[in-house]
Design a protein around this motif. Structure first.
Motif, PDB file in Angstrom:
ATOM      1  N   GLU A 113      40.252  28.231 -72.864  1.00 32.64           N
ATOM      2  CA  GLU A 113      38.817  28.099 -72.703  1.00 32.64           C
ATOM      3  C   GLU A 113      38.304  29.253 -73.555  1.00 32.64           C
ATOM      4  N   ILE A 135      29.667  33.248 -70.263  1.00 31.72           N
ATOM      5  CA  ILE A 135      28.359  32.431 -69.857  1.00 31.72           C
ATOM      6  C   ILE A 135      28.407  32.228 -68.313  1.00 31.72           C
ATOM      7  N   PHE A 158      29.959  28.847 -66.354  1.00 35.42           N
ATOM      8  CA  PHE A 158      29.380  27.698 -66.353  1.00 35.42           C
ATOM      9  C   PHE A 158      29.864  26.932 -67.600  1.00 35.42           C
ATOM     10  N   HIS A 159      31.219  27.142 -68.135  1.00 37.62           N
ATOM     11  CA  HIS A 159      31.743  26.516 -68.904  1.00 37.62           C
ATOM     12  C   HIS A 159      31.661  24.997 -69.162  1.00 37.62           C
ATOM     13  N   LYS A 160      32.060  24.515 -68.133  1.00 38.92           N
ATOM     14  CA  LYS A 160      32.095  22.819 -67.796  1.00 38.92           C
ATOM     15  C   LYS A 160      30.767  22.446 -67.918  1.00 38.92           C
ATOM     16  N   PHE A 161      29.745  23.226 -67.396  1.00 39.66           N
ATOM     17  CA  PHE A 161      28.454  22.708 -67.563  1.00 39.66           C
ATOM     18  C   PHE A 161      27.997  22.696 -69.030  1.00 39.66           C
ATOM     19  N   ASP A 167      29.138  19.935 -70.726  1.00 38.91           N
ATOM     20  CA  ASP A 167      28.444  18.539 -70.441  1.00 38.91           C
ATOM     21  C   ASP A 167      27.042  18.545 -71.163  1.00 38.91           C
ATOM     22  N   TRP A 221      27.797  17.784 -74.827  1.00 37.86           N
ATOM     23  CA  TRP A 221      28.336  16.510 -74.972  1.00 37.86           C
ATOM     24  C   TRP A 221      27.094  15.628 -75.049  1.00 37.86           C
ATOM     25  N   MET A 222      26.124  15.764 -74.384  1.00 39.46           N
ATOM     26  CA  MET A 222      24.870  15.006 -74.208  1.00 39.46           C
ATOM     27  C   MET A 222      24.089  15.243 -75.689  1.00 39.46           C
ATOM     28  N   ILE A 264      25.665  13.518 -78.585  1.00 38.12           N
ATOM     29  CA  ILE A 264      25.632  11.927 -78.545  1.00 38.12           C
ATOM     30  C   ILE A 264      24.330  11.774 -79.275  1.00 38.12           C
ATOM     31  N   GLN A 265      23.197  12.531 -78.865  1.00 36.55           N
ATOM     32  CA  GLN A 265      21.800  12.308 -79.398  1.00 36.55           C
ATOM     33  C   GLN A 265      21.892  12.653 -81.010  1.00 36.55           C
ATOM     34  N   ASP A 270      35.319  23.118 -72.550  1.00 36.02           N
ATOM     35  CA  ASP A 270      35.885  22.429 -71.633  1.00 36.02           C
ATOM     36  C   ASP A 270      37.139  21.860 -72.485  1.00 36.02           C
ATOM     37  N   ASN A 310      39.535  20.193 -71.621  1.00 37.87           N
ATOM     38  CA  ASN A 310      40.008  18.691 -71.131  1.00 37.87           C
ATOM     39  C   ASN A 310      39.233  17.613 -71.424  1.00 37.87           C
ATOM     40  N   PHE A 311      38.325  17.794 -72.005  1.00 36.37           N
ATOM     41  CA  PHE A 311      37.267  16.742 -72.445  1.00 36.37           C
ATOM     42  C   PHE A 311      37.976  15.617 -73.464  1.00 36.37           C
ATOM     43  N   SER A 328      37.319  12.487 -73.906  1.00 33.13           N
ATOM     44  CA  SER A 328      36.178  11.538 -74.671  1.00 33.13           C
ATOM     45  C   SER A 328      35.906  12.574 -75.960  1.00 33.13           C
ATOM     46  N   LEU A 365      23.056   8.441 -71.162  1.00 31.81           N
ATOM     47  CA  LEU A 365      22.822   9.689 -72.012  1.00 31.81           C
ATOM     48  C   LEU A 365      24.229  10.491 -72.222  1.00 31.81           C
ATOM     49  N   SER A 366      25.288  10.313 -71.202  1.00 28.92           N
ATOM     50  CA  SER A 366      26.335  11.052 -71.147  1.00 28.92           C
ATOM     51  C   SER A 366      27.399   9.976 -71.574  1.00 28.92           C
ATOM     52  N   HIS A 408      29.755   9.417 -68.419  1.00 28.32           N
ATOM     53  CA  HIS A 408      30.146  10.672 -67.848  1.00 28.32           C
ATOM     54  C   HIS A 408      29.177  11.438 -66.818  1.00 28.32           C
ATOM     55  N   LEU A 445      29.343  14.627 -64.615  1.00 25.35           N
ATOM     56  CA  LEU A 445      28.028  15.645 -64.704  1.00 25.35           C
ATOM     57  C   LEU A 445      27.443  15.833 -63.012  1.00 25.35           C
ATOM     58  N   ASP A 479      29.664  18.682 -61.598  1.00 24.44           N
ATOM     59  CA  ASP A 479      29.276  19.821 -62.232  1.00 24.44           C
ATOM     60  C   ASP A 479      28.014  20.456 -61.876  1.00 24.44           C
ATOM     61  N   VAL A 508      27.068  24.019 -60.150  1.00 26.50           N
ATOM     62  CA  VAL A 508      25.990  24.893 -60.976  1.00 26.50           C
ATOM     63  C   VAL A 508      24.916  25.357 -59.910  1.00 26.50           C
ATOM     64  N   TRP A 535      26.571  37.986 -63.780  1.00 22.97           N
ATOM     65  CA  TRP A 535      26.611  36.957 -64.924  1.00 22.97           C
ATOM     66  C   TRP A 535      28.244  37.633 -65.426  1.00 22.97           C
ATOM     67  N   LYS A 578      35.286  25.224 -61.119  1.00 27.55           N
ATOM     68  CA  LYS A 578      34.176  24.415 -61.485  1.00 27.55           C
ATOM     69  C   LYS A 578      34.825  23.030 -62.408  1.00 27.55           C
ATOM     70  N   TYR A 603      38.663  17.796 -62.761  1.00 25.57           N
ATOM     71  CA  TYR A 603      40.022  17.403 -63.222  1.00 25.57           C
ATOM     72  C   TYR A 603      41.307  17.462 -62.142  1.00 25.57           C
TER      73      TYR A 603
END
Lengths: 335, 243
Positions: free
Chosen positions: A39, A44, A47-50, A53, A56-57, A60-61, A88, A90-91, A93, B41-42, B45, B49, B52, B56, B173, B201, B206
């Motif tokens: 990682e 942060i 909140f790495h996974k967040f 995410d 990722w979105m 896509i955009q 992440d 492990n992502f 996709s 949008l994801s 996923h 989301l 997660d 959060v 933080w 998280k 996973y």
């Protein structure tokens, strides 16, 4: 004074105990999440996974706004996908879609990207990642033996990871290996690869090692049939396929001309029409035997007739130039 | 012990009586549920989301509760409420421990409400049972309130009122990234808070199951770190003049 002393003692004890517990927990956490070391270390707030995410979105955009991944934007695309997997690791996709999206413009980076995913212990069951890496390597470095060699490793990994490997994965692996042999006749190379695999496997039967290639015998038969169809005049191929048939299918009856398996009692091959050595019939009345005795005349079947003779020794294939067999469908040949 | 519980009771009652808290919890639920709409949008996923998102938002809720104590202690000290309390047979350490305990209990209650709400939403949205990894990851988020409360109380005592909430938020933080110093024994987890130990998280998405021993250890570590932070805060607090 006494209270202060108690406080100091408490602080020291808490530091020691806390430090020891935290050290142990950190090790445990790394055991439970071995990918954590991969990682991004940017602070942060956990909140790495967040973050991945969200990225990722966003990607896509971003990709939706592109006509194609070209030289102008490939660096930006790579940067965005790199960012996702750094948060992440492990992502799946992100690895799959990301690598395929920039594989044309930057195949080296795509392979490196996928290789990183292949080395992630959390993704050890994903066979698509090594397959894509192998696929990109074989298509980007067709004439580079090093790349083909590397691709073979990836395909092998993909086959080993999959409980039931897809046909296209196995075929890609075999094609890459055949290409690595560097023979002019690709069909002969394929047959040699398959036979080599069979021999390796046959030699290891005692320790019950099975080949990573499923349905190996069927593949050998099919490869030999295809080779004979496409290169009917290649003497080396004919000799080699004959040797393969004698060794691999010594317990079966195969037409020496078109290499199709035929049934007991058949006088001619149903695929090519060539005469074949009859087996499995009663010596007295010629009926096809079902068991140890003829069911029509009661004659005891000689063991040699019930058991299979090996591939017709000394039966040379007829001259191929005059009569070329029709293509044999794979299913029919298998039957 | 009764004195500590009395102080703690005052803290959690004050927060749990606020209607805004329940409104915020409702907002959290709506945000978690909104993840269901992110399927396109994801690229499908949205389930990950939602998991997660819930973790959060649960973490943020816990942090907000903890930060609330950084407003409360300085105000009590400034307005003389603390001096009234401390004029009773109540030590300064009791006061600080009571505040940390009260904040922790409040955090645990609110976190439990969010966890329960998330599980209902998840089950309703995907028709799936909650995995053990998801539950345990949420439990760890809830338990992280123990060391966080001690940190908040510590900063409330040692630094000026104006910057206490900001400093506490920044410290929390960065406390999630102290694992970079994991090789420095005693410092990591002994002196510096190691909130990353509560961060599972990605495991919720996973993983399969965390050892319950680990969760037990996380409570122990939280208590050990709180003992350190509160003892240090108490030592400093004893030197302070209170009006």
């Amino acid at each position: 004074m006494k209270s202060t002393l108690i406080h100091i003692v408490l602080i020291i004890a808490a530091i020691l105990i806390g430090g020891a517990i935290a050290g142990h927990m950190h090790e445990e956490q790394n055991k439970q999440m071995p990918y954590k070391s991969l990682e991004n270390t940017t602070p942060i707030g956990g909140f790495h996974k967040f973050a991945s995410d969200i990225d990722w979105m966003l990607v896509i955009q971003y990709m939706g706004g592109l006509k194609s991944v070209s030289k102008e934007n490939v660096d930006e695309v790579i940067k965005r996908f790199e960012k996702i997997v750094s948060y992440d690791p492990n992502f799946e996709s992100a690895y799959e879609i990301g690598a395929m999206s920039f594989s044309v413009e930057n195949p080296e980076k795509a392979v490196e990207f996928l290789e990183r995913a292949c080395n992630n212990p959390q993704l050890k069951n994903n066979w698509k990642l090594p397959f894509y890496a192998g696929f990109i390597l074989t298509h980007s470095g067709k004439d580079d033996p090093e790349k083909v060699k590397k691709a073979i490793g990836f395909y092998e990994m993909a086959i080993k990871r999959s409980p039931t490997p897809e046909m296209y994965v196995v075929n890609s692996y075999l094609r890459a290996r055949a290409k690595a042999m560097g023979l002019n006749n690709d069909k002969l190379a394929m047959l040699k690869i398959l036979f080599g695999e069979w021999k390796k496997n046959a030699g290891m039967r005692e320790i019950e090692t099975t080949s990573i290639i499923p349905d190996l015998n069927q593949k050998i038969l099919k490869a030999a049939q295809e080779a004979r169809r496409e290169y009917p005049d290649d003497k080396e191929l004919i000799e080699f396929s004959k040797k393969v048939m004698q060794e691999v299918f010594k317990d079966q009856h195969i037409c020496t001309y078109c290499l199709s398996i035929y049934a007991p009692g058949d006088k001619f091959c149903s695929c090519c029409g060539q005469s074949v050595q009859v087996f499995g019939t009663c010596q007295k009345c010629g009926t096809v035997l079902k068991a140890g005795f003829c069911h029509k005349c009661g004659t005891k079947a000689p063991a040699v007739l019930v058991q299979a003779p090996s591939v017709q020794e000394g039966m040379e294939p007829p001259p191929v130039a005059k009569k070329v067999a029709k293509p044999v469908p794979a299913k029919k040949a298998a039957k | 012990m009764n004195e500590i519980l009395a102080i703690a009771g005052g803290t959690w009652r004050r927060i749990l009586r606020m209607r805004a808290v329940y409104f915020l919890i409702l907002c959290v639920m709506v945000l978690i549920a909104s993840a269901i709409n992110y399927d396109v949008l994801s690229l499908d996923h949205h389930k990950d989301l939602m998991i997660d998102f819930s973790l959060v938002l649960n973490t943020l809720a816990v942090v907000l509760i903890v930060i609330s104590v950084t407003f409360e202690i300085p105000v009590e000290l400034r307005e003389g409420v603390a001096s009234t309390l401390l004029s009773k047979p109540l030590g300064r350490t009791h006061y600080l421990v009571g505040k940390a305990l009260g904040t922790s209990i409040t955090g645990l209650i609110i976190s439990a409400i969010i966890i329960a709400g998330f599980f209902i939403i998840f089950n309703f949205a995907f028709g799936e049972r909650i995995s053990m990894a998801m539950l345990q990851s949420h439990v760890l988020v809830a338990l992280s309130v123990i060391p966080m409360s001690a940190m908040a109380v510590f900063f409330s005592v040692i630094i000026p009122e104006m910057i206490t909430p900001i400093v506490t938020a920044i410290a929390i933080w960065f406390a999630f990234s102290t694992s970079a110093l994991a090789n420095v024994k005693i410092l990591y987890g002994g002196i510096l808070p190691a909130l990353d130990l509560y961060n599972f998280k990605s495991f919720a998405v996973y993983g399969e199951k965390i050892n319950w021993d680990y969760i037990g250890l996380s409570i122990l570590w939280g208590l050990a770190f709180s003992t350190f932070a509160l003892s240090l805060a108490s030592l400093i607090f004893r030197q302070k003049d209170i009006k």
